[in-house]
Design a protein around this motif. Structure first.
Motif, mmCIF file in Angstrom:
data_model
loop_
_atom_site.group_PDB
_atom_site.id
_atom_site.type_symbol
_atom_site.label_atom_id
_atom_site.label_comp_id
_atom_site.label_asym_id
_atom_site.label_seq_id
_atom_site.Cartn_x
_atom_site.Cartn_y
_atom_site.Cartn_z
ATOM 1 N N UNK A 126 0.853 -1.193 0.000
ATOM 2 C CA UNK A 126 0.000 0.000 0.000
ATOM 3 C C UNK A 126 0.882 1.233 0.000
ATOM 4 N N UNK A 127 0.283 2.399 -0.224
ATOM 5 C CA UNK A 127 1.038 3.645 -0.294
ATOM 6 C C UNK A 127 0.321 4.762 0.442
ATOM 7 N N UNK A 128 1.115 5.695 0.959
ATOM 8 C CA UNK A 128 0.601 6.969 1.439
ATOM 9 C C UNK A 128 0.822 7.994 0.333
ATOM 10 N N UNK A 129 -0.174 8.809 0.062
ATOM 11 C CA UNK A 129 -0.023 9.865 -0.933
ATOM 12 C C UNK A 129 0.059 11.211 -0.209
ATOM 13 N N UNK A 130 1.201 11.865 -0.304
ATOM 14 C CA UNK A 130 1.416 13.159 0.327
ATOM 15 C C UNK A 130 0.629 14.236 -0.424
ATOM 16 N N UNK A 131 0.485 15.429 0.186
ATOM 17 C CA UNK A 131 -0.387 16.452 -0.431
ATOM 18 C C UNK A 131 -0.118 16.718 -1.902
ATOM 19 N N UNK A 132 1.157 16.889 -2.289
ATOM 20 C CA UNK A 132 1.427 17.207 -3.689
ATOM 21 C C UNK A 132 1.087 16.035 -4.602
ATOM 22 N N UNK A 133 1.359 14.802 -4.165
ATOM 23 C CA UNK A 133 1.000 13.619 -4.948
ATOM 24 C C UNK A 133 -0.513 13.509 -5.099
ATOM 25 N N UNK A 134 -1.218 13.766 -4.006
ATOM 26 C CA UNK A 134 -2.683 13.664 -4.030
ATOM 27 C C UNK A 134 -3.280 14.709 -4.963
ATOM 28 N N UNK A 135 -2.731 15.923 -4.942
ATOM 29 C CA UNK A 135 -3.221 16.973 -5.849
ATOM 30 C C UNK A 135 -3.067 16.546 -7.307
ATOM 31 N N UNK A 186 -30.607 -2.814 -12.601
ATOM 32 C CA UNK A 186 -30.638 -1.956 -13.786
ATOM 33 C C UNK A 186 -31.165 -2.641 -15.042
ATOM 34 N N UNK A 187 -31.754 -3.820 -14.915
ATOM 35 C CA UNK A 187 -32.195 -4.533 -16.112
ATOM 36 C C UNK A 187 -33.337 -3.821 -16.835
ATOM 37 N N UNK A 188 -34.088 -2.995 -16.115
ATOM 38 C CA UNK A 188 -35.206 -2.290 -16.746
ATOM 39 C C UNK A 188 -34.785 -0.965 -17.372
ATOM 40 N N UNK A 189 -33.515 -0.589 -17.217
ATOM 41 C CA UNK A 189 -33.039 0.679 -17.759
ATOM 42 C C UNK A 189 -32.974 0.623 -19.288
ATOM 43 N N UNK A 190 -33.136 1.798 -19.903
ATOM 44 C CA UNK A 190 -33.012 1.907 -21.356
ATOM 45 C C UNK A 190 -31.583 1.574 -21.790
ATOM 46 N N UNK A 191 -31.461 0.751 -22.811
ATOM 47 C CA UNK A 191 -30.142 0.364 -23.304
ATOM 48 C C UNK A 191 -29.795 1.140 -24.579
ATOM 49 N N UNK A 192 -28.526 1.367 -24.847
ATOM 50 C CA UNK A 192 -27.403 0.851 -24.069
ATOM 51 C C UNK A 192 -27.135 1.689 -22.822
ATOM 52 N N UNK A 193 -26.651 1.029 -21.791
ATOM 53 C CA UNK A 193 -26.217 1.719 -20.571
ATOM 54 C C UNK A 193 -24.750 2.069 -20.721
ATOM 55 N N UNK A 194 -24.412 3.322 -20.408
ATOM 56 C CA UNK A 194 -23.023 3.788 -20.535
ATOM 57 C C UNK A 194 -22.552 4.193 -19.143
ATOM 58 N N UNK A 195 -21.724 3.360 -18.536
ATOM 59 C CA UNK A 195 -21.344 3.517 -17.137
ATOM 60 C C UNK A 195 -19.834 3.633 -16.995
ATOM 61 N N UNK A 196 -19.394 4.381 -15.955
ATOM 62 C CA UNK A 196 -17.971 4.400 -15.642
ATOM 63 C C UNK A 196 -17.771 4.421 -14.141
ATOM 64 N N UNK A 197 -16.551 4.100 -13.714
ATOM 65 C CA UNK A 197 -16.231 4.035 -12.288
ATOM 66 C C UNK A 197 -14.765 4.363 -12.079
ATOM 67 N N UNK A 198 -14.462 4.824 -10.889
ATOM 68 C CA UNK A 198 -13.075 5.035 -10.474
ATOM 69 C C UNK A 198 -12.992 4.649 -9.010
ATOM 70 N N UNK A 199 -12.370 3.503 -8.739
ATOM 71 C CA UNK A 199 -12.359 2.983 -7.375
ATOM 72 C C UNK A 199 -11.044 2.256 -7.095
ATOM 73 N N UNK A 200 -10.784 2.022 -5.809
ATOM 74 C CA UNK A 200 -9.622 1.220 -5.428
ATOM 75 C C UNK A 200 -9.991 -0.260 -5.414
ATOM 76 N N UNK A 248 0.740 -3.140 -6.920
ATOM 77 C CA UNK A 248 0.491 -2.916 -5.500
ATOM 78 C C UNK A 248 -0.686 -3.767 -5.050
ATOM 79 N N UNK A 249 -0.777 -3.979 -3.767
ATOM 80 C CA UNK A 249 -1.902 -4.758 -3.238
ATOM 81 C C UNK A 249 -3.178 -3.921 -3.171
ATOM 82 N N UNK A 250 -3.020 -2.631 -3.076
ATOM 83 C CA UNK A 250 -4.150 -1.713 -3.264
ATOM 84 C C UNK A 250 -3.822 -0.844 -4.460
#
Length: 412
Positions: A9-18, A91-105, A117-119
């Motif tokens: 895992x890593x710590x992100x310091x202020x400048x890295x996080x920005x 979401x099966x009843x939603x109008x298709x096509x579904x256009x989805x995105x994510x940003x997660x660890x 990395x492990x995370x």
């Protein structure tokens, strides 16, 4: 007692996080401009979600555990399966096509090394409901545009697995899967040995080994000569024509396999310079997973961007948000707070929290590299104004707060 961060895992310091947040926001804006909507899935899921998709062998790579209800859970190792689970659940009843995105660890229990990395963080896109070349082309074009927006020149390799699957259709499904994994890992010797082991027909062996070496211009024509004018090659050509319209540069590469059974047609990988052997920053294609999780036979296409690898080579700098420093005397500290309240909707502002004297406050401003300080003394309070000092030129002006906002607002 000193406690260290967990391995991998890593710590992100202020400048890295920005810098990371800045690049993340650039990518978010691109995908939103292409009409994709953000979703969030749980950090942990039922273990079965990932063993269904990848088999029991994946358990050794997971952070899995039993919760207090004795249910088998795991921290998510990737995000495609959770998105498919969300679609089936909600979401099966939603109008298709579904256009989805994510940003997660995400989390994987593997040996940490350069670029692994492990995370880690994944930025991904899933387009659900279309099996047309138009959907595949849009997803690929979007991936290249996202990398371009971060200043990274990606080397895109694209294939259609329908071609190689057509060639292997005379073999047992388990044999096809093994061959696809060997092709994906570029294990040429292992592939040759396995073809010998299963006593694959000589003609098939020859065509397979020749096919997976076809790349670049003329690869489509050579594939036609090798296998015939099959529909899968025509579908591949349709995709390439659309990519040409998008202005996307690509390399045809019949050796791209992705190695997973659920990929159905288009597959692609993007490589970036400066990352050494682990230079793949994006991979994806068209796939069928929804039926596996209890939904219908719904086609999907998508990709995952390795955000941490992008950050290794991305040269975009963190935004310059050094605060304006307000310098005040003990008697004018209340006025400094009132000024900060007025200014903060327009710019970053620092007020002294240490009760330093005037000289020490000015020294702090110098040390953090601020461009401007605002001085509030008795004379400024009496005049209903503040002194704005340019720390580089030394120039000072007596201004109202509104004038400071006009001069500096959103420029820090």
């Amino acid at each position: 007692m000193k406690i260290s961060k967990p391995r991998g895992t890593r710590d992100f310091l202020p400048q890295d996080t920005k810098k990371r947040r800045n690049v993340e926001n650039i990518l978010r804006q691109v995908v939103r401009n292409w009409g994709f909507n953000e979703i969030i899935t749980p950090t942990f899921e039922n273990l079965e979600l990932f063993t269904l998709k990848s088999g029991e062998g994946i358990i050794g790579e997971l952070y899995n555990f039993r919760d207090k209800g004795d249910r088998e859970m795991t921290l998510r190792p990737e995000l495609t399966a959770p998105v498919m689970r969300m679609y089936v659940n909600e979401m099966q009843a939603y109008q298709q096509p579904l256009k989805l995105f994510y940003f997660e660890n995400c989390f994987r229990y593997e040996r940490p090394q350069k670029g692994r990395f492990r995370e880690f963080w994944q930025f991904g896109v899933e387009l659900i409901g279309s099996n047309k070349a138009d959907a595949d082309a849009e997803v690929i074009a979007l991936a290249t545009e996202m990398l371009r927006s971060t200043g990274i020149k990606g080397d895109l390799h694209v294939n259609n697995l329908g071609v190689i699957r057509h060639l292997l259709s005379v073999l047992e499904p388990e044999q096809q899967s093994r061959i696809m994994r060997l092709v994906d890992k570029k294990e040429d010797m292992g592939l040759d040995e396995f073809l010998e082991e299963i006593n694959a027909p000589a003609d098939l062996r020859m065509k397979l080994l020749e096919l997976i070496c076809l790349t670049g211009e003329g690869a489509i024509a050579k594939a036609r000569d090798l296998i015939g004018n099959i529909p899968e090659i025509e579908a591949f050509q349709e995709l390439l024509t659309l990519l040409d319209i998008y202005g996307v540069e690509y390399t045809i590469d019949f050796g791209i396999a992705r190695g997973l059974d659920y990929y159905t047609g288009t597959v692609f990988e993007i490589y970036a310079e400066g990352l050494g052997a682990q230079n793949q920053v994006c991979g994806g294609g068209s796939y069928q997973l929804i039926k596996l999780f209890g939904g219908g036979d719904v086609p999907s296409t998508g990709f995952g961007l390795g955000f941490d690898r992008i950050m290794e080579v991305c040269e975009i700098q963190a935004p310059d948000d050094i605060p304006v420093v307000i310098i005040a005397k003990d008697s004018t500290r209340p006025d400094a707070l009132k000024a900060a309240i007025r200014l903060r909707p327009h710019m970053p502002v620092y007020t002294d929290l240490m009760k330093r004297n005037f000289k020490a406050q000015l020294s702090y401003a110098n040390n953090i590299g601020t461009r401007h300080v605002i001085i509030i003394g008795e004379q400024e309070v009496e005049a209903g104004k503040v002194t704005l000092k340019n720390m580089e030129s030394g120039e000072q002006e007596l201004l109202s707060i509104d004038e400071v906002i006009l001069k500096l607002g959103h420029k820090q």
